[in-house]
Design a protein around this motif. Structure first.
Motif, PDB file in Angstrom:
ATOM      1  N   ALA A   1       0.889  -1.202  -0.120  1.00 20.89           N
ATOM      2  CA  ALA A   1      -0.064  -0.080   0.110  1.00 20.89           C
ATOM      3  C   ALA A   1       0.740   1.299   0.032  1.00 20.89           C
ATOM      4  O   ALA A   1       0.726   2.137  -0.676  1.00 20.89           O
ATOM      5  CB  ALA A   1      -0.971   0.109   1.324  1.00 20.89           C
TER       6      ALA A   1
ATOM      7  N   SER B   1       1.385   3.565  -3.371  1.00 21.18           N
ATOM      8  CA  SER B   1       0.659   4.875  -3.168  1.00 21.18           C
ATOM      9  C   SER B   1       1.813   6.207  -3.290  1.00 21.18           C
ATOM     10  O   SER B   1       1.283   7.262  -3.566  1.00 21.18           O
ATOM     11  CB  SER B   1      -0.211   5.284  -1.761  1.00 21.18           C
TER      12      SER B   1
ATOM     13  N   ARG C   1      -4.606  11.158  -5.868  1.00 19.97           N
ATOM     14  CA  ARG C   1      -5.582  10.143  -5.891  1.00 19.97           C
ATOM     15  C   ARG C   1      -6.230   9.907  -7.293  1.00 19.97           C
ATOM     16  O   ARG C   1      -6.454  10.606  -8.011  1.00 19.97           O
ATOM     17  CB  ARG C   1      -6.578  10.624  -4.848  1.00 19.97           C
ATOM     18  N   HIS C   2      -6.709   8.614  -7.344  1.00 16.67           N
ATOM     19  CA  HIS C   2      -7.653   8.311  -8.589  1.00 16.67           C
ATOM     20  C   HIS C   2      -8.999   8.683  -8.016  1.00 16.67           C
ATOM     21  O   HIS C   2      -9.612   8.197  -6.999  1.00 16.67           O
ATOM     22  CB  HIS C   2      -7.523   6.709  -8.623  1.00 16.67           C
TER      23      HIS C   2
ATOM     24  N   ARG D   1      -3.914   7.900 -11.877  1.00 18.01           N
ATOM     25  CA  ARG D   1      -4.752   6.749 -11.452  1.00 18.01           C
ATOM     26  C   ARG D   1      -3.510   5.718 -10.858  1.00 18.01           C
ATOM     27  O   ARG D   1      -2.592   5.457 -11.324  1.00 18.01           O
ATOM     28  CB  ARG D   1      -5.228   6.115 -12.540  1.00 18.01           C
ATOM     29  N   ILE D   2      -3.868   5.374  -9.523  1.00 11.62           N
ATOM     30  CA  ILE D   2      -3.070   4.598  -8.974  1.00 11.62           C
ATOM     31  C   ILE D   2      -3.308   3.342  -9.037  1.00 11.62           C
ATOM     32  O   ILE D   2      -4.629   2.937  -9.569  1.00 11.62           O
ATOM     33  CB  ILE D   2      -2.590   4.734  -7.183  1.00 11.62           C
TER      34      ILE D   2
ATOM     35  N   SER E   1      -3.577   0.619  -7.594  1.00  6.43           N
ATOM     36  CA  SER E   1      -4.586  -0.478  -6.718  1.00  6.43           C
ATOM     37  C   SER E   1      -5.643   0.112  -6.108  1.00  6.43           C
ATOM     38  O   SER E   1      -5.517   1.367  -5.792  1.00  6.43           O
ATOM     39  CB  SER E   1      -3.630  -1.222  -5.765  1.00  6.43           C
ATOM     40  N   ASN E   2      -6.811  -0.445  -6.125  1.00  7.75           N
ATOM     41  CA  ASN E   2      -7.868   0.251  -5.253  1.00  7.75           C
ATOM     42  C   ASN E   2      -8.059  -0.017  -3.955  1.00  7.75           C
ATOM     43  O   ASN E   2      -7.909   0.772  -2.977  1.00  7.75           O
ATOM     44  CB  ASN E   2      -9.315  -0.034  -5.910  1.00  7.75           C
TER      45      ASN E   2
ATOM     46  N   ASP F   1      -4.970   1.600  -2.175  1.00  6.13           N
ATOM     47  CA  ASP F   1      -4.916   3.209  -2.287  1.00  6.13           C
ATOM     48  C   ASP F   1      -4.949   3.927  -0.960  1.00  6.13           C
ATOM     49  O   ASP F   1      -6.093   3.948  -0.417  1.00  6.13           O
ATOM     50  CB  ASP F   1      -6.009   3.649  -3.287  1.00  6.13           C
TER      51      ASP F   1
ATOM     52  N   HIS G   1     -14.644   2.268   2.056  1.00 10.49           N
ATOM     53  CA  HIS G   1     -13.577   1.764   1.195  1.00 10.49           C
ATOM     54  C   HIS G   1     -13.897   0.141   1.286  1.00 10.49           C
ATOM     55  O   HIS G   1     -14.882  -0.197   0.867  1.00 10.49           O
ATOM     56  CB  HIS G   1     -12.289   2.032   1.475  1.00 10.49           C
TER      57      HIS G   1
END
Ligand SMILES: *Cc1c(COP(=O)(O)O)cnc(C)c1O
Length: 413
Positions: free
Chosen positions: A79, A83, A225-226, A243-244, A246-247, A250, A265
């Motif tokens: 993470a 990020s 941030r995406h 756009r990073i 990983s969701n 993130d 989230h």
């Protein structure tokens, strides 16, 4: 096997004296048996706030952003890196063991341009080499492990933050193996993001990764941030958000979840949070300084016992982690046979090693709830018996006596 005949879980009572995981503190296991709550229940969100408060001293920080990433320690590592680092960013990695290699592997997947500053396994990276590499490479992020269990070395980190800030770089530290056992001084080190895990010196199960993030790192993370169209339109901060990759990992989204905004989230892993909360309560209840001293005494006792058997401790002792000890496997002894007898005859697990150290050393941990006098004495007594059974002559009783004397000496001073 017929599925309906599979019995309930009833594991053997092993004493886990490897490099992690270790036995969890009973209070942590009891906390994890508590009933579940909905993730936005006021009781649950107040537990989340308590966790933030509990982990600040554990990390040695006043950082507002101090919380949990759900997943094993690697979740916190991934993470952080995904990020903090965008494809093409230059990242310098201090590489002195297997977990340094893990950082480079994750960074390669992100598409970072990675350079390493290396030390041989069993040593640490000199700070002047780090300074020279920062100067030459001009990284955007500097990443390092604090204690690398693969080599039993702890990288000194005083001064790293200043070097990074002077060069305009952010810094990341994987403190999984040391948190709760050796001092973590995020603010004094001046480092930006530090992550951990529960299953080493915090005496919990793996599955939660405490993290702390400086304000300047949080600003940088929020800035890229995406924005998910339609769902998070209000969060558009500027037009440059990248756009990073990983969701789930993130950190901007996870911070929004841990903030007063409580933006949904993931579903916080309630049981792991109870466990992480109790790990920190146990550590702070003992006191961090006495807890670090206890791990220090464990290290002294383990080394004294090992040497009394005529064995040799691995690595540069000046930088040795207090919670794990590497021991050269003596010539003519089958390291795996010793581990097997330790497990089968004594219910004690000790560790083998990876990479260049595979087959050359054992690693014996004494972490968290297991960094205790009696567990070290029991382990050394068992090891002595097993070594004799495997044909290695060592003076009977010497290890336990030496370890006890060293423990008492270290606990008094
Ligand atoms: C043990 C350890 C980890 C483990 O990560 P998990 O995902 O919890 O298995 C990571 N980093 C270091 C330095 C470790 O010692």
């Amino acid at each position: 096997m017929l599925p309906h005949t599979i019995g309930e879980i009833d594991p053997p009572q092993r004493l886990l004296m490897g490099p992690g995981p270790v036995n969890a503190h009973p209070r942590v296991l009891r906390a994890m048996a508590a009933d579940l709550l909905g993730q936005f229940d006021p009781e649950m969100t107040s537990y989340m706030n308590e966790v933030m408060a509990l982990y600040r001293p554990v990390f040695g920080t006043g950082n507002r952003w101090t919380f949990l990433v759900d997943g094993t320690a690697r979740a916190g590592i991934e993470a952080s890196l995904v990020s903090m680092v965008a494809p093409g960013d230059r990242v310098l990695v201090l590489n002195f063991g297997r977990f340094g290699l893990l950082l480079t592997e994750i960074l390669a997947r992100i598409g970072a341009v990675v350079e390493t500053v290396d030390a041989p396994w069993g040593e640490v990276v000199p700070m002047d080499a780090v300074a020279a590499a920062i100067e030459r490479f001009q990284p955007k992020v500097v990443a390092t492990v604090h204690g690398d269990t693969s080599t039993t070395m702890a990288q000194p980190l005083d001064g790293l933050g200043d070097l990074c800030r002077a060069a305009g770089a952010l810094s990341y530290v994987d403190a999984t193996a040391t948190i709760g056992g050796m001092e973590i001084a995020a603010d004094r080190w001046g480092v930006d993001v530090v992550t951990g895990g529960l299953q080493k010196c915090l005496g919990g199960p793996s599955g939660s990764s405490p993290i702390t993030i400086s304000d300047r790192a949080a600003d940088a993370i929020f800035a890229r941030r995406h924005v998910e169209e339609g769902i998070r339109r209000d969060d558009i901060t500027d037009g440059t958000g990248i756009r990073i990759g990983s969701n789930y990992f993130d950190l901007a989204m996870i911070m929004d979840y841990w903030s007063e905004k409580r933006l949904n989230h993931h579903t916080e892993a309630t049981t792991m949070l109870y466990g992480a909360r109790e790990c920190a309560r146990v550590a702070l209840g003992e006191g961090l300084a006495p807890r670090y001293a206890r791990h220090g005494a464990a290290s002294q006792a383990m080394m004294a016992g090992i040497r009394a058997m005529g064995l040799t401790v691995f690595g540069d002792e000046r930088y040795k982690m207090t919670n794990v000890t590497g021991i050269y496997i003596p010539d003519g002894v089958d390291g795996e046979a010793v581990r097997r007898r330790m497990r089968e005859d004594f219910e004690i697990e000790i560790g083998s090693a990876f990479g260049p150290l595979q087959g050359k050393i054992w690693r014996i941990g004494a972490m968290g709830y297991n960094a205790m006098k009696h567990k070290i004495l029991i382990t050394l007594g068992a090891l002595e018996s097993v070594l004799r059974a495997e044909g290695y002559a060592c003076p009977p009783g010497a290890a336990v006596d030496a370890a006890l004397a060293a423990w008492n000496k270290a606990s008094i001073t």
